[in-house]
Structure formats: C-alpha cells, structure tokens
Motif scaffolding. Structure first.
Motif, PDB file in Angstrom:
ATOM      1  N   THR A   1     -12.594   3.442  -7.538  1.00 64.73           N
ATOM      2  CA  THR A   1     -11.726   4.340  -6.780  1.00 64.73           C
ATOM      3  C   THR A   1     -11.847   4.065  -5.284  1.00 64.73           C
ATOM      4  O   THR A   1     -10.843   3.974  -4.571  1.00 64.73           O
ATOM      5  N   ALA A   2     -13.079   3.901  -4.802  1.00 68.80           N
ATOM      6  CA  ALA A   2     -13.301   3.636  -3.386  1.00 68.80           C
ATOM      7  C   ALA A   2     -12.711   2.299  -2.953  1.00 68.80           C
ATOM      8  O   ALA A   2     -12.279   2.144  -1.810  1.00 68.80           O
ATOM      9  N   GLU A   3     -12.660   1.338  -3.859  1.00 66.20           N
ATOM     10  CA  GLU A   3     -12.084   0.034  -3.550  1.00 66.20           C
ATOM     11  C   GLU A   3     -10.562   0.112  -3.461  1.00 66.20           C
ATOM     12  O   GLU A   3      -9.941  -0.575  -2.652  1.00 66.20           O
ATOM     13  N   ALA A   4      -9.952   0.967  -4.292  1.00 67.00           N
ATOM     14  CA  ALA A   4      -8.491   1.039  -4.356  1.00 67.00           C
ATOM     15  C   ALA A   4      -7.878   2.022  -3.369  1.00 67.00           C
ATOM     16  O   ALA A   4      -6.737   1.838  -2.934  1.00 67.00           O
ATOM     17  N   VAL A   5      -8.625   3.067  -3.010  1.00 68.21           N
ATOM     18  CA  VAL A   5      -8.079   4.127  -2.151  1.00 68.21           C
ATOM     19  C   VAL A   5      -8.976   4.306  -0.928  1.00 68.21           C
ATOM     20  O   VAL A   5     -10.193   4.484  -1.066  1.00 68.21           O
TER      21      VAL A   5
ATOM     22  N   GLY B   1      -6.243   8.041   2.293  1.00 70.53           N
ATOM     23  CA  GLY B   1      -5.401   8.300   1.134  1.00 70.53           C
ATOM     24  C   GLY B   1      -4.418   7.207   0.781  1.00 70.53           C
ATOM     25  O   GLY B   1      -3.527   7.409  -0.054  1.00 70.53           O
ATOM     26  N   TRP B   2      -4.577   6.008   1.352  1.00 69.22           N
ATOM     27  CA  TRP B   2      -3.703   4.889   1.019  1.00 69.22           C
ATOM     28  C   TRP B   2      -4.232   4.187  -0.229  1.00 69.22           C
ATOM     29  O   TRP B   2      -5.418   3.855  -0.301  1.00 69.22           O
ATOM     30  N   TYR B   3      -3.344   3.984  -1.185  1.00 67.32           N
ATOM     31  CA  TYR B   3      -3.695   3.264  -2.411  1.00 67.32           C
ATOM     32  C   TYR B   3      -3.196   1.823  -2.280  1.00 67.32           C
ATOM     33  O   TYR B   3      -2.021   1.583  -1.989  1.00 67.32           O
ATOM     34  N   TYR B   4      -4.097   0.872  -2.505  1.00 69.02           N
ATOM     35  CA  TYR B   4      -3.771  -0.547  -2.378  1.00 69.02           C
ATOM     36  C   TYR B   4      -3.470  -1.095  -3.770  1.00 69.02           C
ATOM     37  O   TYR B   4      -4.354  -1.172  -4.617  1.00 69.02           O
ATOM     38  N   THR B   5      -2.212  -1.445  -3.978  1.00 65.73           N
ATOM     39  CA  THR B   5      -1.686  -1.687  -5.318  1.00 65.73           C
ATOM     40  C   THR B   5      -2.126  -3.003  -5.952  1.00 65.73           C
ATOM     41  O   THR B   5      -2.088  -3.141  -7.175  1.00 65.73           O
TER      42      THR B   5
ATOM     43  N   ALA C   1       0.856  -1.186   0.000  1.00 65.47           N
ATOM     44  CA  ALA C   1       0.000   0.000   0.000  1.00 65.47           C
ATOM     45  C   ALA C   1       0.892   1.236   0.000  1.00 65.47           C
ATOM     46  O   ALA C   1       1.946   1.249   0.641  1.00 65.47           O
ATOM     47  N   VAL C   2       0.457   2.274  -0.722  1.00 65.09           N
ATOM     48  CA  VAL C   2       1.277   3.473  -0.885  1.00 65.09           C
ATOM     49  C   VAL C   2       0.425   4.718  -0.678  1.00 65.09           C
ATOM     50  O   VAL C   2      -0.744   4.766  -1.076  1.00 65.09           O
ATOM     51  N   ARG C   3       1.033   5.722  -0.052  1.00 64.59           N
ATOM     52  CA  ARG C   3       0.381   7.041   0.060  1.00 64.59           C
ATOM     53  C   ARG C   3       1.395   8.092  -0.372  1.00 64.59           C
ATOM     54  O   ARG C   3       2.528   8.106   0.116  1.00 64.59           O
ATOM     55  N   ALA C   4       0.988   8.943  -1.309  1.00 68.12           N
ATOM     56  CA  ALA C   4       1.923   9.923  -1.858  1.00 68.12           C
ATOM     57  C   ALA C   4       1.164  11.122  -2.414  1.00 68.12           C
ATOM     58  O   ALA C   4      -0.007  11.000  -2.801  1.00 68.12           O
ATOM     59  N   PRO C   5       1.817  12.290  -2.475  1.00 69.35           N
ATOM     60  CA  PRO C   5       1.137  13.495  -2.974  1.00 69.35           C
ATOM     61  C   PRO C   5       0.853  13.463  -4.473  1.00 69.35           C
ATOM     62  O   PRO C   5      -0.018  14.200  -4.945  1.00 69.35           O
TER      63      PRO C   5
END
Length: 263
Positions: free
Chosen positions: A122-126, A130-134, A105-109
């Motif tokens: 979008t709701a499933e992935a983030v 603000g964490w994105y699940y890759t 999982a990644v969080r970045a600007p």
C-alpha cells in the motif's frame, strides 16, 4: 477487448440482428483503436472506453462528443470526473508537463483504503498525499485527453529508445489476417538492449508468413519499433477472468528457448 475481438471474428457474426444495441463498453487493458472502429461499424451505437483500476474504479471515460482520433485512441479527458485528478509523473514521481510520457497517477475519493494485510504494498502504491500510482504508462495531450500506452513493466528498451508494446500491437491488429498479437522484449546485446518479438495469432484460414507481417510494418511505424522476429502461435497465454494477455509468460518462454539454443 478480447471478448469483442472474439465476437467480431465469428464467421456468422453478420447474421445476428444487432439493431437494438446502442452502447458497447470496453476497457481493463489498452484498447486497440481499430477495435473501437470495428465495434461502431459492425455492431452500431457508440463504443465507449472506460479507464480505471481495481484500486480506484473509473478514472476517465470517452464520450460521443469525443470525435475522431480522441474517441478511438484515448480513454477520455483527465478532468471528466469532477473529484478525480489525473497526472503523469516521471520515475521520481514528479509531475510531467502535457505531452510527455510517464506513469499515470490518480487521486480520487473512491480509492481503496489499502491492500489487505499488505501495508508495504500500500505504501509503495499510494503516497502521503493520496496519489495512487497505477503502473500504467501514458500521456496527457494539450487538450487534456489521456492515452494509455501499456504497463510500465512491459516497456521495451531498444538502442536507447522506449517502445510500448501496445503501440505495435494496435498497429498489427489493423492487418486483415491477424486475430490477436502480443509484443514482448528480451535481452539482446546485438539489438542494443532488447529485441522485439511479436507473437501472432492468425485469423482462421489465413495464409500468413513472417515476411508479410514485417512488410506490413515498413513505412507505417518507426523502424526501431518493427519486430525483430514474428512467431506464429495458435493462442496467447491469458488470465482466466479478463482474458488479459500475460506478457511475462511469453518473455519467460522466449528466454527459455534462447537458453536452450545456447546450450
């Protein structure tokens, strides 16, 4: 990686003058450690591995000071970019301690705002933080280096053990007569879940048999990771843009062949 593999496989590759090359950059999929070694040996300069996704751009990167296995077998440190955070989570998206395998999982600007006109995706992935699940499986070691093991959907479960195809693929690519390889799992009650199939593209002129491939595995990788079957093919199904192997097509093909044999 496939483009570099194709370049290195050319019979006249050594005839080219590559003395001006100082950097080779690869990524977009798990990078075989042997490929990184081959790039530095046969092309020269430094071979850099970049990990990221379309949704979040660059996340980690290897550097010249990442010596030995860290350079060849990881995608760099989780804390390399100041404003980028990387963690490993379990199926409930709870953070795991270092050394344990889970989803990256990644969080970045510089992350995407969302998938175009696909709010559910979008709701499933983030998540709300603000964490994105890759969807990539990986592990962060005690020194903070990230190792990518493959896609979550490609994981094989055999007799209760999790097998990541990229591990087997990377090992088989060290065989001097194997050009490309893809490993998939298909349902098999006899194997205690799924059996492991290795689709192998031999190098031009290679005289390779299934027993040679299996014999190469014994004593080198864990017994439960050794393929049940080796299938030789002229080419693998890949995406048109990045030449990523389409494992799902190989699974579909294997299932159709199994169904045909049972009828």
């Amino acid at each position: 990686p496939p483009m570099f593999q194709a370049m290195l496989a050319r019979q006249n590759f050594s005839q080219y003058d590559l003395s001006s090359v100082i950097l080779s950059v690869t990524g977009a999929m798990p990078v075989p450690p042997q490929l990184v070694r081959d790039l530095q040996e046969h092309i020269g300069g430094f071979a850099l591995i970049l990990y990221g996704t379309t949704e979040i751009a660059a996340t980690t990167i290897t550097l010249p000071m990442d010596n030995g296995d860290k350079q060849f077998e990881t995608v760099g440190r989780a804390d390399f970019f100041k404003d980028v955070k990387v963690k490993i989570v379990d199926e409930q998206r709870q953070e795991l301690p270092r050394g344990q395998v889970g989803e990256i999982a990644v969080r970045a600007p510089m992350m995407m705002e969302g998938y175009y006109k696909r709010p559910e995706a979008t709701a499933e992935a983030v998540d709300s933080e603000g964490w994105y699940y890759t969807g990539d499986m990986g592990v962060i070691d005690e020194q903070g280096y990230v190792k990518v093991l493959g896609r979550r959907g490609d994981m094989i479960i055999r007799a209760g053990a999790n097998i990541y195809p990229a591990e087997i693929e990377n090992f088989l690519l060290t065989h001097p007569q194997i050009e490309r390889v893809a490993v998939v799992g298909v349902p098999s009650p006899a194997a205690g879940g799924e059996k492991v199939l290795a689709y192998v593209v031999p190098k031009e002129g290679a005289a390779l048999e299934a027993k040679d491939v299996l014999g190469y595995c014994w004593g080198q990788i864990a017994a439960y990771k050794i393929p049940d079957e080796v299938i030789f093919v002229a080419e693998l199904p890949v995406t048109s843009a990045l030449q990523k192997v389409q494992h799902y097509k190989l699974r579909q093909q294997a299932l159709q062949e199994m169904q045909g044999r049972s009828e």
